[in-house]
Design a protein around this motif. Sequence first.
Motif, PDB file in Angstrom:
ATOM      1  N   ILE A 104       4.576 -23.259   2.102  1.00 22.42           N
ATOM      2  CA  ILE A 104       3.622 -22.386   2.795  1.00 22.42           C
ATOM      3  C   ILE A 104       3.116 -21.410   1.744  1.00 22.42           C
ATOM      4  N   LEU A 105       1.854 -21.506   1.391  1.00 21.78           N
ATOM      5  CA  LEU A 105       1.303 -20.740   0.270  1.00 21.78           C
ATOM      6  C   LEU A 105       0.427 -19.603   0.775  1.00 21.78           C
ATOM      7  N   ALA A 106       0.791 -18.389   0.386  1.00 19.07           N
ATOM      8  CA  ALA A 106       0.008 -17.200   0.731  1.00 19.07           C
ATOM      9  C   ALA A 106      -0.056 -16.294  -0.495  1.00 19.07           C
ATOM     10  N   HIS A 107      -0.801 -15.199  -0.385  1.00 22.06           N
ATOM     11  CA  HIS A 107      -0.887 -14.291  -1.534  1.00 22.06           C
ATOM     12  C   HIS A 107      -0.761 -12.847  -1.080  1.00 22.06           C
ATOM     13  N   LEU A 108      -0.289 -12.008  -1.990  1.00 21.58           N
ATOM     14  CA  LEU A 108      -0.054 -10.596  -1.699  1.00 21.58           C
ATOM     15  C   LEU A 108      -1.017  -9.675  -2.439  1.00 21.58           C
ATOM     16  N   ASP A 109      -1.862 -10.214  -3.306  1.00 17.71           N
ATOM     17  CA  ASP A 109      -2.884  -9.385  -3.947  1.00 17.71           C
ATOM     18  C   ASP A 109      -4.092  -9.262  -3.020  1.00 17.71           C
ATOM     19  N   ILE A 110      -4.874  -8.238  -3.232  1.00 12.75           N
ATOM     20  CA  ILE A 110      -6.026  -7.951  -2.377  1.00 12.75           C
ATOM     21  C   ILE A 110      -7.247  -7.631  -3.238  1.00 12.75           C
ATOM     22  N   VAL A 111      -8.405  -7.577  -2.594  1.00 14.89           N
ATOM     23  CA  VAL A 111      -9.621  -7.115  -3.261  1.00 14.89           C
ATOM     24  C   VAL A 111      -9.711  -5.592  -3.104  1.00 14.89           C
ATOM     25  N   PRO A 112     -10.477  -4.910  -3.950  1.00 17.06           N
ATOM     26  CA  PRO A 112     -10.632  -3.462  -3.794  1.00 17.06           C
ATOM     27  C   PRO A 112     -11.214  -3.102  -2.428  1.00 17.06           C
ATOM     28  N   GLU A 113     -10.939  -1.873  -2.023  1.00 18.41           N
ATOM     29  CA  GLU A 113     -11.358  -1.428  -0.690  1.00 18.41           C
ATOM     30  C   GLU A 113     -12.815  -1.036  -0.613  1.00 18.41           C
ATOM     31  N   GLY A 114     -13.488  -0.856  -1.757  1.00 14.91           N
ATOM     32  CA  GLY A 114     -14.876  -0.410  -1.731  1.00 14.91           C
ATOM     33  C   GLY A 114     -14.962   1.071  -1.407  1.00 14.91           C
ATOM     34  N   GLU A 115     -16.055   1.465  -0.778  1.00 17.66           N
ATOM     35  CA  GLU A 115     -16.267   2.870  -0.431  1.00 17.66           C
ATOM     36  C   GLU A 115     -15.412   3.246   0.774  1.00 17.66           C
ATOM     37  N   LYS A 116     -14.520   4.209   0.600  1.00 17.05           N
ATOM     38  CA  LYS A 116     -13.656   4.610   1.712  1.00 17.05           C
ATOM     39  C   LYS A 116     -14.449   5.218   2.867  1.00 17.05           C
ATOM     40  N   LYS A 117     -15.630   5.763   2.581  1.00 16.98           N
ATOM     41  CA  LYS A 117     -16.444   6.345   3.641  1.00 16.98           C
ATOM     42  C   LYS A 117     -16.937   5.280   4.623  1.00 16.98           C
ATOM     43  N   ASP A 118     -16.904   4.024   4.208  1.00 17.10           N
ATOM     44  CA  ASP A 118     -17.350   2.944   5.089  1.00 17.10           C
ATOM     45  C   ASP A 118     -16.243   2.467   6.030  1.00 17.10           C
ATOM     46  N   TRP A 119     -15.034   2.990   5.861  1.00 24.33           N
ATOM     47  CA  TRP A 119     -13.897   2.598   6.690  1.00 24.33           C
ATOM     48  C   TRP A 119     -13.733   3.568   7.861  1.00 24.33           C
ATOM     49  N   LEU A 120     -13.359   3.019   8.994  1.00 23.39           N
ATOM     50  CA  LEU A 120     -13.026   3.857  10.151  1.00 23.39           C
ATOM     51  C   LEU A 120     -11.696   4.570   9.947  1.00 23.39           C
ATOM     52  N   PHE A 121     -10.779   3.893   9.224  1.00 22.63           N
ATOM     53  CA  PHE A 121      -9.431   4.418   9.006  1.00 22.63           C
ATOM     54  C   PHE A 121      -9.075   4.246   7.528  1.00 22.63           C
ATOM     55  N   ASP A 122      -8.036   4.934   7.096  1.00 17.70           N
ATOM     56  CA  ASP A 122      -7.553   4.782   5.725  1.00 17.70           C
ATOM     57  C   ASP A 122      -7.196   3.312   5.486  1.00 17.70           C
ATOM     58  N   PRO A 123      -7.804   2.660   4.486  1.00 14.87           N
ATOM     59  CA  PRO A 123      -7.548   1.235   4.262  1.00 14.87           C
ATOM     60  C   PRO A 123      -6.114   0.902   3.888  1.00 14.87           C
ATOM     61  N   PHE A 124      -5.331   1.906   3.461  1.00  7.94           N
ATOM     62  CA  PHE A 124      -3.956   1.650   3.054  1.00  7.94           C
ATOM     63  C   PHE A 124      -2.934   2.278   4.001  1.00  7.94           C
ATOM     64  N   THR A 125      -3.393   2.506   5.228  1.00 10.06           N
ATOM     65  CA  THR A 125      -2.499   2.891   6.317  1.00 10.06           C
ATOM     66  C   THR A 125      -2.720   1.904   7.460  1.00 10.06           C
ATOM     67  N   LEU A 126      -1.698   1.147   7.795  1.00  9.18           N
ATOM     68  CA  LEU A 126      -1.836   0.209   8.910  1.00  9.18           C
ATOM     69  C   LEU A 126      -2.140   1.000  10.180  1.00  9.18           C
ATOM     70  N   THR A 127      -3.258   0.675  10.821  1.00  7.14           N
ATOM     71  CA  THR A 127      -3.711   1.435  11.987  1.00  7.14           C
ATOM     72  C   THR A 127      -3.986   0.479  13.143  1.00  7.14           C
ATOM     73  N   ARG A 128      -3.360   0.770  14.268  1.00  8.18           N
ATOM     74  CA  ARG A 128      -3.676   0.010  15.475  1.00  8.18           C
ATOM     75  C   ARG A 128      -4.750   0.761  16.261  1.00  8.18           C
ATOM     76  N   HIS A 129      -5.813   0.068  16.575  1.00 11.84           N
ATOM     77  CA  HIS A 129      -6.907   0.645  17.360  1.00 11.84           C
ATOM     78  C   HIS A 129      -7.352  -0.400  18.371  1.00 11.84           C
ATOM     79  N   GLY A 130      -7.098  -0.131  19.631  1.00 14.14           N
ATOM     80  CA  GLY A 130      -7.399  -1.123  20.655  1.00 14.14           C
ATOM     81  C   GLY A 130      -6.537  -2.359  20.466  1.00 14.14           C
ATOM     82  N   ASP A 131      -7.167  -3.505  20.419  1.00 12.29           N
ATOM     83  CA  ASP A 131      -6.451  -4.781  20.277  1.00 12.29           C
ATOM     84  C   ASP A 131      -6.316  -5.221  18.830  1.00 12.29           C
ATOM     85  N   TYR A 132      -6.664  -4.350  17.879  1.00 12.93           N
ATOM     86  CA  TYR A 132      -6.728  -4.757  16.479  1.00 12.93           C
ATOM     87  C   TYR A 132      -5.806  -3.924  15.594  1.00 12.93           C
ATOM     88  N   LEU A 133      -5.399  -4.540  14.483  1.00  8.09           N
ATOM     89  CA  LEU A 133      -4.757  -3.853  13.373  1.00  8.09           C
ATOM     90  C   LEU A 133      -5.761  -3.769  12.231  1.00  8.09           C
TER      91      LEU A 133
END
Length: 468
Positions: free
Chosen positions: A87-116
Amino acid sequence: MNNYFRLYQEKLHFYEEQLMEDLAELVAIRSIRNEVTIKPGAPFGNEIREIFDRMTAISERDDFKSSNFDGYAMHIEHGDSNEIIGILAHLDIVPEGEKKDWLFDPFTLTRHGDYLYGRGVNDDKAPALAAYYALKILRDLDFEFNRKVRVILGGAEETTWECMDHYFKHNAQPIMAFSPDGDFPIVHGEKGVLQGTFFQQIDSPAAAYPHNLIEIESEKQRGFICERLRVVFESSYPMELKDLLEEAEETVIAGSYIIAFYKGDKALSRNPHKGENALFRFSKDLIAMENVNGSLLKLKKLFMKYFLNDINGRNLGLFLEDKEMGGTTFSIPYLLFQNNELEIAFDYRYPKGQTTEKAKRKLDNFCEKNKLNFTIYREFEPLYFHQESQLIQTLQLAYRNITGNTPECITKGGISYSRALQNCVAFGPTFPGDIPNTHKPNERIKLQTLYKAIMIYCETIRLLATKS
């Protein structure tokens, strides 16, 4: 749904809080390749080494055997057989881009409604944990494994793939495998990929021409079509030129200089039909210009004849359509013009029936006609599995046993670790209708999607690696 579904579900419910804690810890690590902190044992930098160490600690807590391969990749395994299910997966990610474009901190797991929400929750940290927890659930339910199962985790999937090259120098290929880094139902085809750059040095235009191109700037990236473009002109008639730039989002006049800004609609470079390339808007204005020379004339001819609104590569002779894998796509991720050097990136995806060598010959012909050169940045041949294969039929059965639906096989333009193995396909976690915002701001995964994926992976591992 089969008789095991309830067992999987009860065990997952027991582990639900721990799963969220583990995912939160992984999301908190900004596991982006960092050239500055590369060292022995951390070939991709400190952060990717840190997330490997965190995953190792999770596996040790749960009494699994794990191995790290010089910081390139790791695996977690269960079972003693010489036959391996991967089972092959990866733990690296792409950069988050502009943080102002995020609803929540990209490096804090946030539950909002039915989504993480969080960078990596869809690509590929939550799916990696989904596979890990599926293995953990089966082991804790005392299934007897007649094949060894390895959850193989890489650290450079988003960049160079050195992780898999290194890993398989030290480990045997699994006899069958899947990668939780795609879509449900089953991705039995991945298009070939040819990414590269056209370039040319262009002589300065004669002074007699009223409008001259000074500079073009766009973000130098390859994962998306060109979203923003900044173009600088020098003109003897700046007001006249400004009136010609009808497609520009904004124009600024500074003496004899005009700066024009173009904005498109963001889309992955493998799906150019889902957005609007800012270059196409610029090229419409460019084509409307008269009395141009040098670099402007060169670009005008290229876009008029080859690039404008062509998202399939027809005008370059690259178009091909396959009954099972669909057609080609062709996109331009960025355009640069600086110090009279022209640079145009391209991203070409193609089905079986085409090869990289055939495509390169077409690109050679195009470059020869237009006095361009090109370099290749990345290339992959198409991946395709017949639906009659044992692997595909087993995945179909697992999917049907959990969902009650007969799964169709699909083709994607993406690149998964499936290409690193001889017998592997991408399998989940995204279901039809999900909008995960992969590589974009507000990356997310629906909780129901994550839990259902774990159920399917439980059943898949049971069918591939255990005695009923």
